[in-house]
Design an enzyme around this catalytic site. Structure first.
Site, PDB file in Angstrom:
ATOM      1  CE1 TYR A 129      -3.722  -2.003   8.296  1.00 44.12           C
ATOM      2  CE2 TYR A 129      -3.300  -2.615  10.456  1.00 44.12           C
ATOM      3  CZ  TYR A 129      -2.651  -2.251   9.212  1.00 44.12           C
ATOM      4  OH  TYR A 129      -1.630  -2.031   9.136  1.00 44.12           O
ATOM      5  NE  ARG A 182       4.156  -6.286  -1.085  1.00 45.53           N
ATOM      6  CZ  ARG A 182       3.826  -6.245   0.153  1.00 45.53           C
ATOM      7  NH1 ARG A 182       3.477  -7.705   0.371  1.00 45.53           N
ATOM      8  NH2 ARG A 182       3.769  -5.279   0.776  1.00 45.53           N
ATOM      9  CE  LYS A 200      -1.724  -0.380   5.886  1.00 44.87           C
ATOM     10  NZ  LYS A 200      -0.521  -0.812   6.931  1.00 44.87           N
ATOM     11  CD  GLU A 271      -0.149  -0.047   3.003  1.00 43.85           C
ATOM     12  OE1 GLU A 271       0.414  -1.170   3.599  1.00 43.85           O
ATOM     13  OE2 GLU A 271       0.382   1.074   3.727  1.00 43.85           O
ATOM     14  CG  ASP A 272      -0.279  -3.873   0.492  1.00 43.82           C
ATOM     15  OD1 ASP A 272       0.707  -3.735   1.174  1.00 43.82           O
ATOM     16  OD2 ASP A 272      -1.348  -4.237   0.750  1.00 43.82           O
ATOM     17  CG  ASP A 294       2.748   1.243   6.387  1.00 43.89           C
ATOM     18  OD1 ASP A 294       3.294   1.643   7.318  1.00 43.89           O
ATOM     19  OD2 ASP A 294       1.909   0.426   6.258  1.00 43.89           O
ATOM     20  CG  ASP A 295       3.938  -2.303   1.865  1.00 38.09           C
ATOM     21  OD1 ASP A 295       3.238  -2.906   2.568  1.00 38.09           O
ATOM     22  OD2 ASP A 295       3.277  -1.467   0.904  1.00 38.09           O
ATOM     23  CG  ASN A 450      -0.112  -9.062   8.201  1.00 37.73           C
ATOM     24  OD1 ASN A 450      -0.317 -10.166   9.004  1.00 37.73           O
ATOM     25  ND2 ASN A 450       0.447  -8.155   8.242  1.00 37.73           N
TER      26      ASN A 450
END
Length: 608
Positions: A129, A182, A200, A271-272, A294-295, A450
């Site tokens: 991760y 992203r 994830k 996600e992303d 989640d972001d 991150n």
């Protein structure tokens, strides 16, 4: 000669949160070499003699049977040997070497892989991760060996309803999906972003006990605007610019409809996605499917838990959260998500007070690459508009549109400096020194971007320049800081894995129709309350990752109870939702924990 020292496993420390029942038989429709090539069922040299006979394996394996525990020890010895042999190598080389050895085990034997991961989660989470997963995504074309997950591309339009049935699992509980636009702070990585859903979902298995046969990583390949990837001969995605507008949304719509048609009870985590599509898809689907981003929501929940912990660390009651001054650097999906959730928490805390005061209260100073965002900003993004500074009570003379971060910190004297910018080292020495003049005796500095190279500052820099009495949290892992004289500057990793596994598990266990703000708020508050007062006094505001299954069970239970309270719970599988309504908090936690999968070798029985 050095030896492998085995630490107590998570099962030994938190046995109540692991299945202790004798495993029942598992029906398989394969025999012989097909079993050995299937990581879901392969036991390597662990097949007992009786299974070797009935599954046609006799002669296909060395004759000696090696127990699960012996296999575990053998792998860990190999891993520690790799660590020893790569000492002194560049960090990227070491990280990828560790990822490769774990990935090879994952490709071969999933049961052993997840046992190794669960028992060593604190060591292995940074490999599968954050932060190593970013490095894996950047090098995905060269690292690719075998497919994992599903890929839906712009070329599959009109075919997704049939494609979804190509996935071999009859039941899927958890789906993580990305469009690769992203990836962490690395930008558009196109199809190479598949590493994020894979990582994830590994965390979902390890932390939440989701059965690995019921997970699905998904990549929506709608093209890439990354010129370097389009020119790379090893790039595995479609070679075209990203779809936009209705063309883009039609692809996501088609996937969501296909997914829901086959697995209507599955929980979907986005996600992303780049900011514009992160907010657009969240609003588009959150009332129709059991999904969350989640972001936006996971990051916000973890950040809120940290902000509440910072108030406790300052020796103040949580109700004083409404009087915090918070500078937020980064107006992307994560930054706006944090502000939205924090605003909701403030509104709830003071709902019994002066509601006019609540409506006008803005404790946030939001900055992007152009400086402080005010209502004078041209083409102001609607998502950021409600947090833009204006004029009147609470405004500070000398701060206006585009004021620099240093100016804002010096004049606001914030209690919290929160970084979600994706820009490494933006909290420089001057800014960190300015935090010494904070109006809080114990200011908090959160460098949450991150991967590690994009962190706004390091832990060592924060304690050196901002002072030894700060509370520090980061998105990527840093070592605790030795302050001398036996004092330690504690580093808190504000990691989304504290929350998203519990959110997903709680939504699944409750059979929630959708994931509400109330469910997310309950998850964040349960995480915030997990830390003891003694830990808080030391500057520890997040628990150890080694306790992740215990944390997830509590967070998941809070989500279940919130779903029940909001009448969103429809029950787990064939369960009567009224049973959930009658459970106490402790009973709910036990129920959630008892439904966590734990890796053991099930007896295999062949059926034609």
């Amino acid at each position: 000669m050095w030896r492998l020292a085995r630490r107590p496993t998570l099962q030994a420390r938190f046995g109540h949160f692991f299945s202790t029942a004798v495993p029942g038989p598992c029906i398989v429709h394969k025999r012989g070499a097909d079993i050995l090539h299937d990581p879901w069922f392969n036991k390597d040299t662990g097949f007992p003699s009786t299974e070797r006979d009935r599954l046609g394996l006799r002669g296909l394996l060395p004759p000696r049977v090696i127990s699960f525990e012996q296999q575990y020890d053998r792998f860990m010895l190999s891993f520690r040997s790799l660590e020893h042999n790569t000492q002194g190598e560049p960090a990227d080389v070491t990280s990828l070497a560790k990822w490769r050895i774990l990935n090879r085990l994952h490709d071969r034997n999933e049961t052993l892989y997840y046992r190794v991961l669960i028992d060593n989660i604190q060591d292995f989470a940074p490999i599968i991760y954050t932060p190593t997963v970013g490095l894996v995504c950047q090098n995905y074309g060269g690292l690719f060996r075998r497919p994992r997950g599903m890929y839906f591309s712009a070329k599959d339009k009109g075919e997704m309803m049939s494609m979804i049935y190509n996935w071999p699992s009859e039941q899927v509980d958890m789906i993580v999906i990305t469009d690769g636009s992203r990836i962490l702070g690395l930008g558009d990585l196109g199809v190479q972003g598949i590493g994020i859903p894979i990582g994830k979902l590994d965390i979902y298995v390890a932390a939440a006990g989701i059965n690995p046969q019921r997970i699905l990583p998904v990549m929506l390949d709608v093209g890439t605007n990354n010129k370097r990837l389009l020119e790379d001969n090893l790039y595995l995605g479609i070679r075209q610019p990203r779809l936009e507008g209705e063309e883009y949304l039609s692809i996501v719509d088609e996937f969501m409809e296909a997914m829901s048609a086959r697995w209507p009870k599955a929980v979907v985590q986005f996600e992303d996605f780049q900011m514009k599509w992160a907010f657009e898809t969240l609003q588009r689907y959150r009332k129709r499917f059991c999904m969350f981003n989640d972001d936006i929501q996971g990051t916000a929940g973890v950040a809120l838990a940290g902000l509440l912990g910072a108030v406790r660390a300052q020796g103040r009651p949580l109700s004083d959260f409404v009087r915090q001054k918070i500078v937020v650097v980064g107006a992307g999906s994560a930054g706006i998500g944090v502000l939205n959730m924090a605003k909701q928490a403030i509104s709830r805390m003071v709902r019994d007070g002066d509601k006019n005061e609540v409506g006008n209260h803005n404790p946030f100073w939001l900055l992007d690459k152009n400086g402080l965002i005010t209502k004078a900003r041209q083409n102001l993004d609607p998502a950021a508009a409600r947090f833009a500074r204006g004029s009147g009570p609470g405004e500070i003379e000398g701060l206006g549109e585009g004021s620099s971060l240093l100016e804002v910190v010096r004049k606001v004297k914030p209690h919290v400096l929160l970084g979600l910018s994706g820009v490494g080292d933006i909290f420089n020495e001057q800014i960190l020194r300015a935090m010494r003049d904070s109006d809080s005796p114990r200011p908090a500095i959160f460098a949450m971007s991150n991967p590690t190279k994009n962190a706004e500052c390091t832990a060592a820099e924060a304690f050196k320049y901002a002072g030894e009495n700060i509370v520090f949290a980061s998105g990527s892992p840093f070592e605790n800081v030795d302050l001398g004289d036996g004092k330690v500057g504690h580093v808190n990793q504000a990691n989304n894995m504290y929350l998203f596994p519990g959110i997903g598990l709680g939504a699944l266990i409750s059979g929630a129709r959708l994931i509400s703000d109330g469910m997310l708020q309950a998850a964040s508050e349960r995480l915030a309350s997990y830390i003891t007062d003694e830990e808080i006094q030391k500057g520890i505001i997040f628990p150890s990752i080694s306790r992740i299954r215990h944390i997830t069970a509590e967070v998941g239970a809070a989500v279940v109870q919130a779903a029940v309270a909001e009448e969103l719970a429809q029950g787990y599988r064939d369960m009567d939702p009224n049973e959930l309504k009658q459970m106490t908090r402790e009973e709910t936690e036990n129920f959630v924990a008892s439904n966590m999968w734990y890796p053991v070798y099930n007896p295999l029985v062949h059926e034609k």
